[in-house]
Design a protein around this motif. Structure first.
Motif, PDB file in Angstrom:
ATOM      1  N   GLN A 117       9.702 -11.881  -3.809  1.00 16.91           N
ATOM      2  CA  GLN A 117      10.048 -13.784  -3.657  1.00 16.91           C
ATOM      3  C   GLN A 117      11.409 -13.918  -4.518  1.00 16.91           C
ATOM      4  OE1 GLN A 117       6.045 -15.936  -2.486  1.00 16.91           O
ATOM      5  NE2 GLN A 117       7.018 -16.047  -4.577  1.00 16.91           N
ATOM      6  N   CYS A 118      11.637 -13.023  -5.409  1.00 11.29           N
ATOM      7  CA  CYS A 118      13.838 -13.190  -5.658  1.00 11.29           C
ATOM      8  C   CYS A 118      13.660 -12.272  -6.648  1.00 11.29           C
ATOM      9  CB  CYS A 118      13.207 -14.370  -6.387  1.00 11.29           C
ATOM     10  SG  CYS A 118      11.557 -14.430  -8.015  1.00 11.29           S
ATOM     11  N   VAL A 119      14.601 -11.852  -7.097  1.00  7.05           N
ATOM     12  CA  VAL A 119      15.410 -10.886  -7.444  1.00  7.05           C
ATOM     13  C   VAL A 119      16.250 -11.114  -8.600  1.00  7.05           C
ATOM     14  CG1 VAL A 119      16.867  -9.488  -5.752  1.00  7.05           C
ATOM     15  CG2 VAL A 119      15.815  -8.356  -7.344  1.00  7.05           C
ATOM     16  N   ALA A 120      16.583 -10.376  -9.006  1.00  4.62           N
ATOM     17  CA  ALA A 120      17.883 -10.293 -10.189  1.00  4.62           C
ATOM     18  C   ALA A 120      17.997  -8.999 -11.079  1.00  4.62           C
ATOM     19  CB  ALA A 120      17.252 -11.940 -10.841  1.00  4.62           C
ATOM     20  N   ALA A 121      19.487  -9.315 -11.157  1.00  3.98           N
ATOM     21  CA  ALA A 121      19.927  -8.277 -11.470  1.00  3.98           C
ATOM     22  C   ALA A 121      20.494  -8.446 -13.517  1.00  3.98           C
ATOM     23  CB  ALA A 121      20.357  -7.102 -10.984  1.00  3.98           C
ATOM     24  N   GLY A 122      20.530  -7.608 -14.783  1.00  2.00           N
ATOM     25  CA  GLY A 122      21.022  -8.029 -15.334  1.00  2.00           C
ATOM     26  C   GLY A 122      22.873  -7.844 -15.623  1.00  2.00           C
ATOM     27  N   SER A 123      23.555  -8.416 -15.472  1.00  3.28           N
ATOM     28  CA  SER A 123      25.193  -8.257 -15.145  1.00  3.28           C
ATOM     29  C   SER A 123      25.658  -8.002 -16.865  1.00  3.28           C
ATOM     30  CB  SER A 123      25.726  -9.934 -15.388  1.00  3.28           C
ATOM     31  OG  SER A 123      25.551 -10.633 -16.700  1.00  3.28           O
ATOM     32  N   SER A 124      26.863  -7.825 -16.570  1.00  2.00           N
ATOM     33  CA  SER A 124      28.287  -6.553 -17.985  1.00  2.00           C
ATOM     34  C   SER A 124      27.436  -7.625 -19.390  1.00  2.00           C
ATOM     35  CB  SER A 124      28.939  -6.272 -17.885  1.00  2.00           C
ATOM     36  OG  SER A 124      29.485  -7.853 -17.655  1.00  2.00           O
ATOM     37  N   HIS A 125      26.998  -8.492 -19.427  1.00  5.30           N
ATOM     38  CA  HIS A 125      27.083  -9.816 -19.850  1.00  5.30           C
ATOM     39  C   HIS A 125      25.312  -9.663 -20.451  1.00  5.30           C
ATOM     40  CE1 HIS A 125      31.027 -11.003 -18.875  1.00  5.30           C
ATOM     41  NE2 HIS A 125      30.708 -11.278 -18.297  1.00  5.30           N
ATOM     42  N   HIS A 126      24.534  -8.818 -20.168  1.00 11.27           N
ATOM     43  CA  HIS A 126      23.210  -9.009 -20.285  1.00 11.27           C
ATOM     44  C   HIS A 126      22.885  -8.360 -21.148  1.00 11.27           C
ATOM     45  CE1 HIS A 126      18.740  -9.615 -19.920  1.00 11.27           C
ATOM     46  NE2 HIS A 126      18.556  -8.804 -19.381  1.00 11.27           N
ATOM     47  N   LEU A 127      21.576  -8.189 -21.577  1.00  5.91           N
ATOM     48  CA  LEU A 127      21.788  -7.913 -23.218  1.00  5.91           C
ATOM     49  C   LEU A 127      21.180  -6.101 -22.684  1.00  5.91           C
ATOM     50  CD1 LEU A 127      21.535  -7.554 -26.122  1.00  5.91           C
ATOM     51  CD2 LEU A 127      18.652  -7.977 -25.787  1.00  5.91           C
ATOM     52  N   TYR A 128      20.741  -6.077 -21.271  1.00  6.05           N
ATOM     53  CA  TYR A 128      19.709  -4.723 -20.344  1.00  6.05           C
ATOM     54  C   TYR A 128      21.009  -4.598 -19.501  1.00  6.05           C
ATOM     55  CZ  TYR A 128      16.751  -4.883 -24.385  1.00  6.05           C
ATOM     56  OH  TYR A 128      16.090  -4.142 -25.404  1.00  6.05           O
ATOM     57  N   PRO A 129      22.161  -4.773 -19.216  1.00  2.00           N
ATOM     58  CA  PRO A 129      22.847  -4.523 -18.221  1.00  2.00           C
ATOM     59  C   PRO A 129      22.067  -3.751 -17.167  1.00  2.00           C
ATOM     60  CG  PRO A 129      24.325  -4.491 -19.717  1.00  2.00           C
ATOM     61  CD  PRO A 129      23.062  -3.784 -20.096  1.00  2.00           C
ATOM     62  N   GLN A 130      22.555  -4.095 -16.060  1.00  2.92           N
ATOM     63  CA  GLN A 130      21.573  -3.530 -14.374  1.00  2.92           C
ATOM     64  C   GLN A 130      20.102  -3.095 -14.664  1.00  2.92           C
ATOM     65  OE1 GLN A 130      23.418   0.317 -14.553  1.00  2.92           O
ATOM     66  NE2 GLN A 130      25.571  -0.601 -14.075  1.00  2.92           N
ATOM     67  N   ARG A 131      19.651  -4.027 -15.603  1.00  2.00           N
ATOM     68  CA  ARG A 131      17.908  -4.306 -15.456  1.00  2.00           C
ATOM     69  C   ARG A 131      17.710  -5.096 -14.494  1.00  2.00           C
ATOM     70  NH1 ARG A 131      14.329  -5.412 -20.569  1.00  2.00           N
ATOM     71  NH2 ARG A 131      13.832  -3.736 -20.875  1.00  2.00           N
ATOM     72  N   ILE A 132      16.592  -4.969 -13.411  1.00  2.00           N
ATOM     73  CA  ILE A 132      16.300  -5.403 -12.233  1.00  2.00           C
ATOM     74  C   ILE A 132      15.069  -6.524 -12.524  1.00  2.00           C
ATOM     75  CG2 ILE A 132      15.752  -5.007  -9.903  1.00  2.00           C
ATOM     76  CD1 ILE A 132      17.318  -2.732  -9.603  1.00  2.00           C
ATOM     77  N   TYR A 133      15.117  -7.311 -12.139  1.00  2.00           N
ATOM     78  CA  TYR A 133      13.915  -8.414 -12.757  1.00  2.00           C
ATOM     79  C   TYR A 133      13.418  -8.620 -11.011  1.00  2.00           C
ATOM     80  CZ  TYR A 133      15.322  -8.630 -17.389  1.00  2.00           C
ATOM     81  OH  TYR A 133      15.893  -8.779 -18.640  1.00  2.00           O
ATOM     82  N   VAL A 134      11.963  -8.649 -11.010  1.00  2.00           N
ATOM     83  CA  VAL A 134      12.061  -8.820  -9.516  1.00  2.00           C
ATOM     84  C   VAL A 134      10.628  -9.761  -9.594  1.00  2.00           C
ATOM     85  CG1 VAL A 134      10.441  -7.747  -7.517  1.00  2.00           C
ATOM     86  CG2 VAL A 134      12.060  -6.835  -8.337  1.00  2.00           C
TER      87      VAL A 134
END
Lengths: 235, 342
Positions: free
Chosen positions: B109-126
């Motif tokens: 239903q939705c998706v987001a991804a960790g940016s370079s500022h995120h603790l885990y960059p490029q991690r994908i949350y679905v």
């Protein structure tokens, strides 16, 4: 008293025909005006008995044989083009707007009620999208600064033009068009179905004569779940 | 003059008056008999025409999405785009090449991804209807998070430096998690004492976005506004700021409940997508209307999702056309050229 300057027979007859012609034109104009008032089509051969418009006094439901079929509009296909208003053989179309309250947002700014531009949030006729004022806007409740209104259709006034349906689709899509079987005469070849650009008309069993859109079914199911959860919580 | 002359004159005068009245009545009758009740309003709602000077963006590139029902969009980094839909997660390079295909067990239903500022960059949350799955870019499942309520219906995810926010339309709340999936709190509970009604939602849209200034922005659709919550202060239950107003004009949000999607630029400005007339607009950090990215001329249907990148490009998921449309500021270099150089 002596009569001078007696008109000739030709002049007298000329005056008589002029008066009759003018009177005839008056009658024709009056007839056209009244005819327009009775409905946009006017040439219906199936106006209800006694010359009463179906909009003024709905017909009784037509008797349906077991296993018979009636016409209905598939809301998922309907494009709200105003063909239902134009092509129905009745003086005032048997198609009416219907409100699915499970989907309605009880909006303050209802895009089925107000035009998209140049309006104020008041019920004055100049702010109506509906050309016949067939939608009633009723205050329901207030939460803080937010006002909630219920919108209902006055079927006596609705002409099935679908303007409210097209407007409502911009937001919630709770208004939709349906053939009302208390006035539809169930023609073998429905004139609207022939003209419908979206093939939204189809035959459905007379025992289940109304159709819901996919989103409406979803909303109704969700409402039922919420009611059951609330019932379960209260017991 | 004789009596008969008077009589004839009177007949002639009455005849003339009747003739004029008849002609007038006939003309009026003819006018009224021709669709008189629908002639004044167009049969379909018309969008507002815009001043070309307000068109701040142009479409610079697009990529076709191989999904029947694309639902959500996120940026993995400046080169990679994640699109969720059907029962799959697709990672695209911006030139349209599919880099990775991650099968999902149910429709996302939705998706987001960790940016370079995120603790885990490029991690994908679905986000799925009632849980969140966390993947790495290789497609390996890292964790599954369950919201605290069984009836959750998750429609949006936003990722900040150390926090993940999940919008739950069923409960009209935004859940706050840390990056390990521990529930830290929620936003949106009505606070009557402070006049805050909570999230008022009437249709199936509820979007959130995190900004660099420590605020979580959530759309309160029925109130036609965007609310900013200070998530660094756990005591703060009501929005610290909000902006937006209902208006049929371009500088406001149209209809009963808008916008449907938001994204926040690095400089704090906002991109918004609306339903009804599918405008994608830019607003300043203070919420003042700046201009238009795209509108009914470019989009046949409301955007299914949108996001922004660090070059101020706006990426719009056009589900009707099954494409991701990349809009670049008019004064910028062509996106596809920059892609080619990289």
């Amino acid at each position: 008293m002596a009569i001078d300057n007696i008109p000739t027979r030709r002049a007298f007859l000329g005056d008589v025909f002029r008066v009759l012609g003018a009177g005839g034109m008056c009658c024709a104009g009056l007839w056209l005006t009244l005819r327009a008032g009775s409905g946009p089509q006017g040439q219906s051969p199936q106006t209800s008995a006694g010359g009463k418009s179906p909009a003024a006094e709905p017909l009784q439901p037509l008797p349906r044989r077991p296993g018979s079929y009636v016409w209905q509009i598939d809301p998922d296909r309907c494009v709200a083009c105003d063909g239902c208003q134009k092509y129905c053989v009745l003086d005032v179309s048997a198609v009416k707007a219907v409100q699915c309250f499970a989907l309605c947002g009880y909006c303050d700014v209802c895009t089925g009620y107000f035009p998209t531009q140049g309006y104020v949030l008041e019920t004055g006729a100049e702010n109506h999208l509906c050309p016949t004022g067939a939608i009633n806007r009723r205050f329901v409740e207030r939460h803080g600064d937010e006002r909630f209104f219920e919108y209902t259709i006055d079927e006596q006034k609705c002409i099935g033009c679908g303007k409210c349906v097209a407007g409502c689709r911009l937001m919630n899509g709770s208004l939709y068009l349906q053939v009302r079987h208390d006035r539809c005469v169930n023609c073998n070849e429905c004139a609207i179905a022939v003209a419908c650009p979206a093939q939204a008309f189809r035959r459905v069993p007379a025992t289940e004569p109304y159709l819901l859109g996919k989103n409406m079914k979803t909303a109704i199911a969700a409402l039922e779940r919420r009611r059951q959860a609330a019932g379960g919580a209260s017991t | 003059m004789t009596a008969s002359t008077h009589k004839l004159s009177a007949i002639a005068g009455v005849s003339a008056l009747l003739a004029v009245a008849a002609i007038t009545a006939t003309v009026v009758g003819l006018l009224l008999s021709s669709d008189r009740r629908v002639a004044d309003v167009p049969s379909q709602p018309q969008p507002q025409q815009i001043d070309p000077a307000l068109q701040l963006y142009r479409q610079a590139a697009e990529l076709a999405v191989a999904l029947e029902e694309p639902r959500a969009l996120a940026l993995l980094d400046e080169q990679r785009v994640v699109v969720a839909g059907d029962q799959v997660l697709l990672i695209y390079r911006r030139d349209g090449t599919v880099l990775k295909r991650i099968a999902l067990s149910e429709p996302p239903q939705c998706v987001a991804a960790g940016s370079s500022h995120h603790l885990y960059p490029q991690r994908i949350y679905v986000g799925f209807r009632n849980h969140v799955k966390v993947f790495d870019t290789a497609g390996d499942l890292i964790a599954v998070w369950q919201p605290p309520r069984d009836n959750a219906d998750l429609l949006s995810i936003a990722v900040a430096q150390r926090d993940v926010f999940v919008a739950d339309i069923s409960n009209r709340l935004v859940w706050r998690y840390d990056t390990e999936g521990r529930l830290l709190g929620s936003f949106g509970t009505p606070v009557k004492s402070r006049g805050y009604p909570g999230f008022v939602i009437t249709t199936r849209y509820f979007d959130v976005a995190a900004s660099n200034d420590g605020l979580l922005y959530a759309v309160n659709p029925r109130l036609l506004r965007i609310e900013g919550f200070d998530y660094t202060n756990p005591e703060q239950q009501v929005p610290v700021r909000h902006w937006g107003r209902g208006s049929p004009q371009l500088d406001g949000f149209f209809g009963c409940c808008n916008p449907i999607h938001i994204a926040v630029f690095a400089d704090g400005r906002f991109a918004t997508a609306e339903k009804g007339f599918p405008w994608v607009k830019i607003f300043s950090r203070q919420g003042e209307f700046e201009g238009v990215v795209a509108g009914p001329a470019e989009l046949a249907a409301p955007a299914a999702d949108l996001t922004v990148d660090e070059d101020n490009n706006v990426l719009v998921l056009d589900a009707a056309a099954k494409r991701v449309r990349i809009f670049a500021p008019k004064n910028s270099q062509d996106v596809s050229d920059s892609d080619k150089r990289q």
